[in-house]
Design an enzyme around this catalytic site. Structure first.
Site, PDB file in Angstrom:
ATOM      1  N   ASP A  11     -11.200  12.665  10.624  1.00 60.32           N
ATOM      2  CA  ASP A  11     -12.197  12.765  11.693  1.00 60.32           C
ATOM      3  C   ASP A  11     -11.739  13.805  12.711  1.00 60.32           C
ATOM      4  OD1 ASP A  11     -13.806  10.858  10.487  1.00 60.32           O
ATOM      5  OD2 ASP A  11     -12.784   9.203  11.480  1.00 60.32           O
ATOM      6  N   LYS A  33     -10.682  11.158   3.520  1.00 61.25           N
ATOM      7  CA  LYS A  33     -12.135  10.985   3.673  1.00 61.25           C
ATOM      8  C   LYS A  33     -12.688  12.112   4.535  1.00 61.25           C
ATOM      9  CE  LYS A  33     -14.125   7.772   6.517  1.00 61.25           C
ATOM     10  NZ  LYS A  33     -15.257   8.342   7.247  1.00 61.25           N
ATOM     11  N   ASP A  60     -17.769  11.220   2.441  1.00 64.02           N
ATOM     12  CA  ASP A  60     -18.492  10.129   3.117  1.00 64.02           C
ATOM     13  C   ASP A  60     -19.750  10.676   3.777  1.00 64.02           C
ATOM     14  OD1 ASP A  60     -19.132   7.774   4.447  1.00 64.02           O
ATOM     15  OD2 ASP A  60     -17.658   8.076   6.035  1.00 64.02           O
ATOM     16  N   LYS A  62     -22.947   9.459   2.919  1.00 63.16           N
ATOM     17  CA  LYS A  62     -23.950   8.373   2.975  1.00 63.16           C
ATOM     18  C   LYS A  62     -25.366   8.876   2.699  1.00 63.16           C
ATOM     19  CE  LYS A  62     -21.366   5.661   6.432  1.00 63.16           C
ATOM     20  NZ  LYS A  62     -20.337   6.632   6.876  1.00 63.16           N
ATOM     21  N   ASP A  65     -32.167   9.074   0.609  1.00 63.03           N
ATOM     22  CA  ASP A  65     -33.354   9.917   0.466  1.00 63.03           C
ATOM     23  C   ASP A  65     -34.101   9.452  -0.785  1.00 63.03           C
ATOM     24  OD1 ASP A  65     -35.107  12.239   0.619  1.00 63.03           O
ATOM     25  OD2 ASP A  65     -33.510  13.237   1.729  1.00 63.03           O
ATOM     26  N   THR A  69     -33.663  13.487  -4.910  1.00 55.59           N
ATOM     27  CA  THR A  69     -32.815  14.218  -3.953  1.00 55.59           C
ATOM     28  C   THR A  69     -31.411  13.629  -3.908  1.00 55.59           C
ATOM     29  OG1 THR A  69     -34.792  14.680  -2.668  1.00 55.59           O
ATOM     30  CG2 THR A  69     -32.690  14.966  -1.535  1.00 55.59           C
ATOM     31  N   THR A 117     -22.268  -1.328  10.289  1.00 54.00           N
ATOM     32  CA  THR A 117     -21.649  -2.353  11.155  1.00 54.00           C
ATOM     33  C   THR A 117     -22.147  -2.235  12.598  1.00 54.00           C
ATOM     34  OG1 THR A 117     -19.751  -0.887  11.236  1.00 54.00           O
ATOM     35  CG2 THR A 117     -19.561  -2.813   9.837  1.00 54.00           C
ATOM     36  N   ARG A 208      -7.666   6.949  13.240  1.00 47.49           N
ATOM     37  CA  ARG A 208      -6.821   7.228  14.405  1.00 47.49           C
ATOM     38  C   ARG A 208      -5.370   6.786  14.320  1.00 47.49           C
ATOM     39  NH1 ARG A 208     -11.737   5.218  17.968  1.00 47.49           N
ATOM     40  NH2 ARG A 208     -12.040   4.191  15.966  1.00 47.49           N
TER      41      ARG A 208
HETATM   42  O1  C5P Z   1     -10.099   5.809  13.493  1.00 50.08           O
HETATM   43  P1  C5P Z   1     -10.554   4.672  12.621  1.00 50.08           P
HETATM   44  O2  C5P Z   1      -9.450   4.067  11.788  1.00 50.08           O
HETATM   45  O3  C5P Z   1     -11.336   3.616  13.378  1.00 50.08           O
HETATM   46  O4  C5P Z   1     -11.555   5.356  11.589  1.00 50.08           O
HETATM   47  C1  C5P Z   1     -12.262   4.634  10.642  1.00 50.08           C
HETATM   48  C2  C5P Z   1     -13.132   5.516   9.804  1.00 50.08           C
HETATM   49  O5  C5P Z   1     -13.982   4.695   9.000  1.00 50.08           O
HETATM   50  C3  C5P Z   1     -14.068   6.424  10.598  1.00 50.08           C
HETATM   51  O6  C5P Z   1     -14.234   7.633   9.849  1.00 50.08           O
HETATM   52  C4  C5P Z   1     -15.366   5.649  10.654  1.00 50.08           C
HETATM   53  O7  C5P Z   1     -16.499   6.475  10.738  1.00 50.08           O
HETATM   54  C5  C5P Z   1     -15.349   4.928   9.316  1.00 50.08           C
HETATM   55  N1  C5P Z   1     -16.131   3.696   9.273  1.00 50.08           N
HETATM   56  C6  C5P Z   1     -15.937   2.634  10.155  1.00 50.08           C
HETATM   57  N2  C5P Z   1     -16.692   1.506  10.071  1.00 50.08           N
HETATM   58  C7  C5P Z   1     -17.646   1.420   9.157  1.00 50.08           C
HETATM   59  C8  C5P Z   1     -17.852   2.464   8.263  1.00 50.08           C
HETATM   60  C9  C5P Z   1     -17.077   3.606   8.347  1.00 50.08           C
HETATM   61  O8  C5P Z   1     -15.062   2.703  10.998  1.00 50.08           O
HETATM   62  N3  C5P Z   1     -18.325   0.315   9.071  1.00 50.08           N
END
Ligand code: C5P
Length: 231
Positions: A11, A33, A60, A62, A65, A69, A117, A208
């Site tokens: 990210d 990812k 990722d 997602k 459509d 497509t 979520t 993170r």
């Molecule tokens: O930094 P962190 O560990 O929270 O990152 C989690 C990753 O998983 C991010 O890329 C976030 O978009 C993704 N994600 C999430 N919860 C979800 C689906 C995907 O945190 N339900």
């Protein structure tokens, strides 16, 4: 090798930052990812760069459509070299079937997002879904399995129910993971890597705690040791 594999969420906002991090982590980590932010700015070159480095890529994006497509997008992801890609299960059975067929042509692992979520019961009602988020997630997991998808993205708290309903070989990819002692940030229902591994996660996604670590390679290594310790 650990039964539960670690995927680091890249990210970040530039390819330079992403490659610098991947090179710093080196052999300590195999899976990355790539999400909408990084892909929108840096696109296929980033995926190719990761593949050149011998890495596995979870794209990722997602997709959601019409069936044709989505199938073409899944085909393109496979051709690009992605190892895993995802679609929204709420696109429906015809879309899921078309996506699964396209995935089987290249061998890319196709998984589904069930319920975001970020949606609570109130927001679900507002878009016309009367089931609870948990019921809806399970319904969509079953639908994904029937269509031939390999698994779903889900909270580690949902793994047990999904595995009971869809069987052990139906893959679960769990974000919301925090090693003991690291900041939860905006994640609310977290589990540690060991807890997620015990719950039966096939993959955990960690952002993170690795990205922001002083030594990302060490952070990744520690998480993998934790995953290995529960075997
Ligand atoms: O930094 P962190 O560990 O929270 O990152 C989690 C990753 O998983 C991010 O890329 C976030 O978009 C993704 N994600 C999430 N919860 C979800 C689906 C995907 O945190 N339900």
């Amino acid at each position: 090798m650990n039964k539960t594999q670690l995927i680091a969420a890249l990210d970040l906002d530039s390819a330079e930052a992403a490659f610098a991090l991947v090179d710093r982590i080196g052999a300590a980590l195999q899976w990355y990812k790539v999400g909408k932010q990084l892909f929108t700015m840096n696109g296929p070159e980033l995926v190719r760069g990761l593949k050149k480095r011998g890495k596995k890529v979870f794209l990722d994006l997602k997709y959601h459509d019409i069936p044709n497509t989505v199938a073409q997008a899944v085909r393109a992801a496979g051709a690009l070299g992605a190892d895993m890609v995802n679609v929204h299960a709420s696109g429906g059975s015809t879309m899921l079937n078309a996506a699964a067929k396209a995935a089987s042509e290249t061998g890319v692992c196709l998984i589904a997002v069930t319920v975001l979520t970020s949606l609570d019961a109130q927001e679900m009602t507002a878009i016309g879904i009367s089931s609870s988020p948990a019921e809806q997630a399970l319904r969509l997991a079953r639908l994904s399995q029937q269509a031939g998808l390999a698994g779903v993205v889900c909270s580690a708290h949902e793994i047990k129910t999904i595995k009971e309903a869809c069987g052990k070989s139906f893959l679960t990819v769990a974000p919301g993971i925090r090693p003991a002692g690291s900041a939860a940030g905006d994640q609310k229902r977290i589990m540690t890597p060991a807890q997620a591994a015990k719950a039966g996660a096939d993959f955990i996604v960690v952002g993170r705690p690795i990205l922001a670590a002083e030594n990302p390679a060490l952070a990744a290594q520690k998480i993998q040791e934790e995953l290995g310790s529960i075997l």
